[in-house]
Design an enzyme around this catalytic site. Structure first.
Site: not given
Ligand code: PGA
Length: 258
Positions: A13, A15, A103, A105, A175, A181, A220
């Site tokens: 992903n 982003k 997601h 976010e 998640e 993140g 992560s």
């Molecule tokens: P990350 O993000 O691996 O940077 O923690 C995962 C995601 O948001 O899908």
């Protein structure tokens, strides 16, 4: 790796990172690092920003790469007066296979909720895309002992009125919001327990079709922790954010067993 013959799926992903030239380079470099044996073992997908989808599709088609394309979001209507939005049929025309819905976010920053996630899941399925329905608890919910209840609510909301015959095509991404993140991944045993609970809640409504759903872990993931997470029975792949931007680290996540 997941049981019941579920082929693992590793999704990068990206982003909101990089313009189309960078996307082209990233996917080409990734393709140099992976070999046919890797694709036999794992479905590999990348989720670029919308502005790079067409470029990534072109590279993949020209070089006949077995890399699959995912979108990070979409609108649930097919067409209409929805300024700034993108529909499922538009994505399908660009050979997109997967689309992420819900997601964290998007839930936190853009007002996405279980109802809109459900609409997107349905729209994706009817356009022939595979939805990746994302769920996850916040740290506050976890510390208050509410994680299981929150996740049950999110999954039943996301899958409301989806016919059982469509369930095997689904992908779910667990998640935990506190792991995204932050460099703080979930303990693999905890992630397994949650993935199993999610599968059981799908089973309540849809029976053994639940065994065909791929459940990804996200938050992560990196080359150092991917193997331990993927070893778990109900974890069938990963949604990789930060570590997917560098083709080397993403390739190492894809080849987690090596
Ligand atoms: P990350 O993000 O691996 O940077 O923690 C995962 C995601 O948001 O899908």
């Amino acid at each position: 790796m997941g049981g019941m013959n579920r082929k693992p799926l590793m999704v990068g992903n990206w982003k909101m990172h990089g313009a189309h030239l960078e996307a082209i380079q990233r996917v080409q470099k990734l393709s140099y690092l992976l070999d046919p044996g890797d694709y036999d073992r794992v479905d590999v997908a990348v989720a670029p920003p919308f502005t790079s989808l067409r470029s990534v599709q072109t590279v993949i088609e020209m070089d006949r790469l077995p890399i699959l394309i995912a979108a990070q979001n979409m609108h649930w209507e097919e067409a209409g007066a929805y300024t700034g939005e993108i529909s499922a049929p538009m994505l399908a025309k660009l050979s997109v296979s997967y689309v992420i819905a819900g997601h964290s976010e998007r839930r936190r920053l853009f007002g996405e909720d279980d109802r809109t996630v459900n609409r997107k899941v349905k729209a994706a399925l009817s356009a022939g895309l595979t939805p990746i329905a994302a769920v996850g608890e916040t740290i506050e919910q976890r510390e208050a002992g509410e994680a299981a209840r929150v996740l049950r609510g999110q999954i039943s909301g996301a899958l409301a009125r989806i016919p059982t015959e469509d369930i095997p095509r689904l992908v779910v991404a667990y998640e935990p919001v506190w792991a995204i993140g932050t460099g703080r991944h979930a303990d693999p045993s905890d992630a397994q327990e949650t993935a199993s609970a999610l599968r059981e809640s799908i089973r309540k409504r849809h029976g053994n079709a639940a065994d065909r759903v791929r459940i990804l872990y996200g938050g992560s993931i990196n080359p150092g922790n991917a193997a331990a997470l993927m070893a778990k029975r109900d974890i069938d792949g990963g949604l990789v954010g930060g570590a997917s931007l560098d083709p080397h680290t993403f390739a190492s996540c894809v080849r987690y067993w090596k």
